[in-house]
Design a protein around this motif. Structure first.
Motif, PDB file in Angstrom:
ATOM      1  N   GLY A  56     -16.538 -82.662  32.790  1.00 16.58           N
ATOM      2  CA  GLY A  56     -14.965 -82.777  32.785  1.00 16.58           C
ATOM      3  C   GLY A  56     -14.191 -82.479  31.505  1.00 16.58           C
ATOM      4  O   GLY A  56     -13.208 -82.996  31.351  1.00 16.58           O
ATOM      5  N   MET A  57     -14.900 -81.585  30.658  1.00 19.84           N
ATOM      6  CA  MET A  57     -14.207 -81.057  29.469  1.00 19.84           C
ATOM      7  C   MET A  57     -13.611 -79.819  29.661  1.00 19.84           C
ATOM      8  O   MET A  57     -14.308 -78.701  29.844  1.00 19.84           O
ATOM      9  N   ALA A  58     -12.209 -79.666  29.469  1.00 21.45           N
ATOM     10  CA  ALA A  58     -11.647 -78.273  29.488  1.00 21.45           C
ATOM     11  C   ALA A  58     -11.924 -77.326  28.351  1.00 21.45           C
ATOM     12  O   ALA A  58     -12.486 -77.836  27.230  1.00 21.45           O
ATOM     13  N   ASP A  59     -11.832 -76.299  28.753  1.00 21.49           N
ATOM     14  CA  ASP A  59     -12.518 -75.133  27.800  1.00 21.49           C
ATOM     15  C   ASP A  59     -11.687 -75.298  26.190  1.00 21.49           C
ATOM     16  O   ASP A  59     -12.523 -75.251  25.334  1.00 21.49           O
ATOM     17  N   HIS A  60     -10.539 -75.776  26.445  1.00 22.54           N
ATOM     18  CA  HIS A  60      -9.728 -75.944  25.051  1.00 22.54           C
ATOM     19  C   HIS A  60      -9.967 -77.210  24.163  1.00 22.54           C
ATOM     20  O   HIS A  60      -9.852 -77.423  23.240  1.00 22.54           O
ATOM     21  N   THR A  61     -10.783 -78.236  25.101  1.00 26.03           N
ATOM     22  CA  THR A  61     -10.875 -79.432  24.311  1.00 26.03           C
ATOM     23  C   THR A  61     -11.848 -79.340  23.385  1.00 26.03           C
ATOM     24  O   THR A  61     -13.084 -78.768  23.462  1.00 26.03           O
ATOM     25  N   THR A  62     -11.445 -80.178  22.215  1.00 19.50           N
ATOM     26  CA  THR A  62     -12.523 -80.529  20.958  1.00 19.50           C
ATOM     27  C   THR A  62     -13.626 -81.350  21.618  1.00 19.50           C
ATOM     28  O   THR A  62     -13.180 -82.603  21.954  1.00 19.50           O
ATOM     29  N   ILE A  63     -14.917 -81.311  21.404  1.00 19.80           N
ATOM     30  CA  ILE A  63     -15.736 -82.059  21.702  1.00 19.80           C
ATOM     31  C   ILE A  63     -16.409 -82.799  20.348  1.00 19.80           C
ATOM     32  O   ILE A  63     -16.268 -82.239  19.458  1.00 19.80           O
ATOM     33  N   ASN A  64     -16.241 -84.119  20.450  1.00 21.58           N
ATOM     34  CA  ASN A  64     -16.623 -85.052  19.502  1.00 21.58           C
ATOM     35  C   ASN A  64     -18.042 -85.213  19.193  1.00 21.58           C
ATOM     36  O   ASN A  64     -18.632 -86.187  19.520  1.00 21.58           O
ATOM     37  N   PHE A  65     -18.915 -84.301  18.657  1.00 27.54           N
ATOM     38  CA  PHE A  65     -20.209 -84.178  18.579  1.00 27.54           C
ATOM     39  C   PHE A  65     -20.750 -85.378  17.856  1.00 27.54           C
ATOM     40  O   PHE A  65     -20.226 -85.746  16.502  1.00 27.54           O
ATOM     41  N   PRO A  66     -21.610 -86.222  18.256  1.00 28.35           N
ATOM     42  CA  PRO A  66     -22.120 -87.408  17.549  1.00 28.35           C
ATOM     43  C   PRO A  66     -22.913 -86.944  16.269  1.00 28.35           C
ATOM     44  O   PRO A  66     -23.645 -86.162  16.284  1.00 28.35           O
ATOM     45  N   PRO A  67     -22.863 -87.863  15.145  1.00 32.84           N
ATOM     46  CA  PRO A  67     -23.575 -87.055  13.864  1.00 32.84           C
ATOM     47  C   PRO A  67     -25.072 -87.373  13.820  1.00 32.84           C
ATOM     48  O   PRO A  67     -25.665 -86.830  12.938  1.00 32.84           O
ATOM     49  N   PHE A  68     -25.427 -88.119  14.859  1.00 30.20           N
ATOM     50  CA  PHE A  68     -26.946 -88.383  14.861  1.00 30.20           C
ATOM     51  C   PHE A  68     -27.689 -87.228  15.763  1.00 30.20           C
ATOM     52  O   PHE A  68     -28.848 -87.396  16.090  1.00 30.20           O
ATOM     53  N   LEU A  69     -26.895 -86.340  16.165  1.00 25.93           N
ATOM     54  CA  LEU A  69     -27.540 -85.174  17.015  1.00 25.93           C
ATOM     55  C   LEU A  69     -27.315 -83.666  16.049  1.00 25.93           C
ATOM     56  O   LEU A  69     -26.047 -83.600  15.715  1.00 25.93           O
ATOM     57  N   LYS A  70     -28.206 -82.902  16.214  1.00 28.34           N
ATOM     58  CA  LYS A  70     -27.951 -81.578  15.412  1.00 28.34           C
ATOM     59  C   LYS A  70     -27.894 -80.546  16.662  1.00 28.34           C
ATOM     60  O   LYS A  70     -28.625 -80.543  17.702  1.00 28.34           O
ATOM     61  N   ILE A  71     -26.773 -79.893  16.636  1.00 30.22           N
ATOM     62  CA  ILE A  71     -26.595 -78.810  17.769  1.00 30.22           C
ATOM     63  C   ILE A  71     -27.481 -77.496  17.354  1.00 30.22           C
ATOM     64  O   ILE A  71     -27.175 -77.088  16.481  1.00 30.22           O
TER      65      ILE A  71
END
Length: 364
Positions: free
Chosen positions: A331-346
């Motif tokens: 449910g995240m629109a393409d333009h929405t900023t994702i708040n990536f958790p700091p305990f995960l490395k993308i």
């Protein structure tokens, strides 16, 4: 049976439920549905003079028991009205029975439900879907207010925000185990949050909906995860007609299991029809005989949590691959900023990469 769907709209304090209810009534009434809305029962009691912060244990107990019994009576009354409607009917509950359990100890809840001749499993099964809107206190603090609810005890300060976030998590936990529990994120655009509510209800009503790509990432866990809900998922694909995807999923939380049969079928290049139904254990084992011989069964561990107002699912695959961890948010629109958790490395953005669809991961 008549075409009646009963949905709970819930969430933490200041989540946008009031606005969402207006949008739901307008949208689905225009599509030919009779929409009933059941008011938030705890608010009725608070406005009537009862206070859940009372130090009087017996008063608190009797108030919570009265709230549950009133909720059940209201829902049953509206169901009887729905059964004589000539239109397809949607009943939307502003909070549902399991919300009440978030405000007391498990022992008190068990005692109250027992006296009302019911239990948590029965209460969850009353509804076709649970839509949980995340509180503005988590990730959208600038929009948090008590102005829309004079009886709200979670005040607009740091302590109030902390209490609101905790209540948010308690409510999600109370509904965990329902096969159609959907958590609606805080988005940069509030309209996107409301549109996700409409989309999920359309799914329950089995209306065609736009094909939506879930945002997915291969990740590596680098730190300690926050308080999360952990479950084990076994997913088997069944033989079906060309152009359709049929999935049989068993999801377990400790000793509790829920089985869901899902069919997805594209009806155009941009729309699909999704049908979900819960099945009992006997039917689940019988359906396994229809397993697609060209696909493995998928087994994975899922950890679900909220971070900065956004709901994430972290899947660690066990079979048929065992070196893959995927982070997903819906449910995240393409333009929405994702708040990536700091305990995960993308490691890699795999949104739209068909190689990492579960249906293709299962290929032999």
């Amino acid at each position: 049976m008549k075409n009646i769907k009963r949905i709970v709209l819930t969430g933490g304090p200041c989540a946008g439920k009031t606005t969402a209810l207006v949008r739901i009534i307008e949208h689905f009434s225009s599509l030919g549905y009779k929409v009933f809305t059941i008011p938030e029962v705890p608010t009725l009691y608070s406005q009537g003079g009862w206070n859940y912060l009372t130090k009087n244990y017996n008063l608190y107990y009797e108030g919570e028991r009265a709230i549950l019994e009133t909720q059940l009576a209201l829902e049953d009354s509206f169901m009887r009205m729905a059964e004589v409607c000539t239109k397809p009917t949607l009943i939307v509950c502003d909070r549902g029975t399991m919300d009440i359990s978030a405000y007391m100890t498990p022992e008190m809840w068990e005692d109250i439900t027992s006296k009302s001749n019911t239990n948590s499993n029965e209460l969850r099964s009353r509804y076709d879907a649970i839509l949980h809107m995340v509180s503005a206190a988590d990730g959208a603090e600038q929009y948090y207010t008590t102005a829309t609810n004079a009886t709200r005890y979670e005040q607009m300060n740091e302590e109030g925000l902390r209490i609101a976030r905790e209540l948010d998590k308690k409510v999600i936990k109370a509904w965990t185990g329902h096969p159609h529990l959907r958590v609606i994120n805080n988005n940069d655009d509030f309209n996107a949050k409301l549109n996700r509510v409409l989309l999920e209800i359309s799914n329950v009503l089995e209306l065609p909906k736009p094909i939506e790509e879930e945002r997915k990432y291969i990740v590596e866990i680098t730190g300690e995860l926050p308080d999360c809900i952990e479950s084990e998922i076994t997913q088997t694909y069944l033989v079906g007609e060309p152009g359709s995807e049929i999935r049989l999923r068993r999801r377990g939380w400790g000793s509790k299991f829920v089985n869901v049969h899902t069919t997805k079928k594209k009806i155009s290049a941009t729309e699909e029809l999704v049908t979900e139904r819960q099945v009992n254990n006997n039917l689940y084992h019988s359906m396994l005989q229809q397993a697609d011989p060209y696909r493995h069964t998928i087994r994975k561990n899922r950890k679900s949590f909220i971070w900065k107002g956004q709901f994430f699912e972290l899947d660690t695959f066990l079979e048929p691959v065992d070196n893959l961890i995927i982070l997903e948010t819906k449910g995240m629109a393409d333009h929405t900023t994702i708040n990536f958790p700091p305990f995960l490395k993308i490691i890699e953005d795999i949104t739209g990469n068909q190689q990492y669809y579960n249906y293709n991961i299962a290929l032999k």
